[in-house]
Every structure is written in structure tokens, then in C-alpha cells.
Design an enzyme around this catalytic site. Structure first.
Site, PDB file in Angstrom:
ATOM      1  N   LYS A  54     -22.227  29.161 -79.745  1.00 35.62           N
ATOM      2  CA  LYS A  54     -22.975  29.798 -78.645  1.00 35.62           C
ATOM      3  C   LYS A  54     -22.032  30.306 -77.558  1.00 35.62           C
ATOM      4  O   LYS A  54     -22.251  31.388 -76.980  1.00 35.62           O
ATOM      5  CB  LYS A  54     -23.981  28.814 -78.049  1.00 35.62           C
ATOM      6  CG  LYS A  54     -24.802  29.379 -76.881  1.00 35.62           C
ATOM      7  CD  LYS A  54     -25.647  30.577 -77.289  1.00 35.62           C
ATOM      8  CE  LYS A  54     -26.266  31.297 -76.087  1.00 35.62           C
ATOM      9  NZ  LYS A  54     -27.087  30.436 -75.243  1.00 35.62           N
TER      10      LYS A  54
ATOM     11  N   LYS B 236     -21.198  30.394 -65.823  1.00 36.27           N
ATOM     12  CA  LYS B 236     -20.946  29.059 -66.363  1.00 36.27           C
ATOM     13  C   LYS B 236     -20.494  29.127 -67.806  1.00 36.27           C
ATOM     14  O   LYS B 236     -19.511  28.473 -68.208  1.00 36.27           O
ATOM     15  CB  LYS B 236     -22.213  28.206 -66.228  1.00 36.27           C
ATOM     16  CG  LYS B 236     -22.080  26.766 -66.702  1.00 36.27           C
ATOM     17  CD  LYS B 236     -22.614  26.537 -68.110  1.00 36.27           C
ATOM     18  CE  LYS B 236     -24.105  26.713 -68.219  1.00 36.27           C
ATOM     19  NZ  LYS B 236     -24.595  26.390 -69.589  1.00 36.27           N
TER      20      LYS B 236
END
Length: 289
Positions: free
Chosen positions: A174, A243
Site C-alpha cells: 500500500k 503521512k
């Protein structure tokens, strides 16, 4: 597994809870945030008063949380002893859909194993709409037996499911996906700025680009449906992408890799914090000069 506990009831977690319910599971949820709790109850999701109440009524759990640190706090508590993991019976399945640090995920596995808990990491792509429809793309890591047990839960949430490897591999995959998205947004913005300056508006070129080898998910989907129309309503924020890019950069550093182009992507996303607020849609990075 009859009843699934969903921890984290934001846009993604709430959508996944509704998809699980449509698939025939009993569903209950928990979230520390008042607005997420109210939205979940308004959508018809039963919300527990705390983790002990949720653990007492559910036999598998889906986590949809912002960071690895929050996942660790939920599972093990502040002192490592009073979190969700201590409340669960051996054999209980935990599916973590958080976009998380793969190193932090692997570091938690021994403690979960000591308690006999099963763990699958399955971070997702597809946004709030995909979560609502049960049509997420899932990057999945776990032991074969755990993956077999998790399959009905995963199938309820994701229409495209890719088993990448052992636990932690899903989180790695991911981060790679999101690093590519973050990069494509920047390169597409530069390319289309060049096109505009040369007298060829985006609207005149994008269809040709998307039929050619220069296309990407960003040019095929983000530009037409989120950027060119001024919508900027993906539900995924600048803070979240910053992030994720930061986690990818940290992983490269841990592995002692020199990635100059990725480093530049990381720099531009990090520096965007001074110009674009955390809550802004992540596609707005294309508006920065």
C-alpha cells in the site's frame, strides 16, 4: 465468524461496516470520536461504549485507523497489557486495513502470536465510495491459514483482493501504491502546466494522453473527476497522503536505499504543509506552482 467489530468509524471504517452488514455479518463498531460515532449511529451501525463491550460481543475485528501508533495503542493499550488483544480469545481474527508502517506491523506480530491471535493486514484503496459499495482494492498480507479464515470478511469489503505475502507485506504494497499516486500527481501537474503554457489546454490533450502510454490512474480518474471540475472531494486529505509518503520515505531510509526521485517527491509533499492545510483534499497538490 458471525459478528464483526469495526474499530475506527470514519469515512472508510463506516463504509466497510455497512458493506459487512450487507454481506450478512452482524456488525458493531467503536470510535473515540464523537462525530464519527454519531455518523455511524445515524447510518444504522450499533456502536459499543468501549473496547471491552465490543470484545464481549464480536468474534472478529476490522481496524480502520489513522496510524500505526494508534493501532498499537488499540491492541495493547498504554502499558502493553490493557488493549483489545488482552480481551480476545485465542484464534480470534484481526484484520488491519490501516495504511501503516510495515516495520511497526511486523514488530507487533510476536505479541499477537503469544496470545494466539490471528492477524491479516489488508490496507485498502478506493476511497469512501469504494468502502460504501464493498468495492475496495485490498493489499493483503498474512499466513495462509489466517487468509483462509479472513476471506469471507475481506470479500465483503473488497472486490479486488491481492495477496502480497506474509503479514506486513500488504502494508508495504500500500505504501508503494500511494508513493506512486503521490508521484503521478506531481508529474501530471508539471506536464499539464507545460501543455497549458505551450497553448494546449488540458481539456484538449487529456483524452489523447489517456489513450496513450503516458496515462496513469491520476490522469484517467483524478484529473477528470476531482481536479479539472474543481470538485476536490475525494475524501482523502493532504494530511493522510503526507503521512503515507513519509512512511514510504522512512522505509527507504530503513533499507538504506538511495531513491533521488522519490526523495524529491517526499520533499515536495512535506513542504506542502506550509501551503495546504491538513484537511484539504490531497488532489490540491496539483495547484501548487
Amino acid at each position: 465468524m458471525q459478528r464483526i467489530g469495526v474499530i475506527g468509524l470514519g469515512n472508510m471504517g463506516r463504509g466497510m461496516a455497512l458493506s459487512l452488514a450487507r454481506a450478512g455479518f452482524g456488525v458493531a463498531g467503536f470510535d473515540n470520536g464523537e462525530s464519527a460515532t454519531l455518523a455511524a449511529r445515524a447510518a444504522g451501525i450499533a456502536v459499543a461504549d468501549g473496547l471491552p463491550a465490543l470484545a464481549a460481543t464480536c468474534d472478529a475485528f476490522v481496524l480502520s485507523l489513522p496510524t500505526s501508533a494508534i493501532v498499537k495503542a488499540v491492541l495493547f493499550g498504554a502499558d502493553g497489557k490493557d488493549g483489545l488483544a488482552a480481551l480476545l480469545k485465542p484464534g480470534t481474527l484481526i484484520v488491519d486495513t490501516t495504511t501503516a508502517d510495515p516495520q511497526a506491523t511486523r514488530a507487533m506480530l510476536p505479541a499477537l502470536g503469544e496470545r494466539g491471535l490471528r492477524f491479516v493486514d489488508a490496507p485498502v484503496s478506493g476511497g469512501a465510495a469504494g468502502a460504501q459499495k464493498g468495492q475496495l482494492t485490498m493489499f493483503i498480507g498474512g499466513a495462509p491459514a489466517d487468509l483462509d479464515l479472513a476471506e469471507p470478511v475481506l470479500a465483503a469489503m473488497g472486490s479486488k483482493r491481492f495477496t502480497i505475502g506474509a503479514a506486513g507485506a500488504g502494508h508495504t504494497a500500500k505504501l508503494i501504491n500511494n508513493l506512486l499516486v503521490a508521484s503521478h500527481l506531481l508529474t501530471a501537474a508539471d506536464a499539464f502546466r507545460l501543455s497549458e503554457a505551450a497553448g494546449v489546454p488540458i481539456g484538449q490533450i487529456i483524452e489523447a494522453v489517456n489513450a496513450g502510454s503516458g496515462r496513469s490512474g491520476v490522469t484517467q480518474y483524478n484529473y477528470p473527476s476531482r481536479i479539472m471540475n474543481g470538485a476536490f472531494d475525494s475524501g482523502f486529505t493532504m494530511q493522510l497522503m503526507r503521512k503515507d509518503v513519509g512512511l514510504a520515505m522512512a522505509l527507504a531510509e530503513q533499507l538504506a536505499l538511495e531513491l533521488p526521485l522519490a526523495r524529491e517527491v517526499g520533499r515536495r509533499w512535506k513542504e506542502s504543509a506550509a501551503l495546504l492545510a491538513d484537511g484539504e483534499d490531497f488532489n490540491r497538490i496539483t495547484q501548487l506552482q
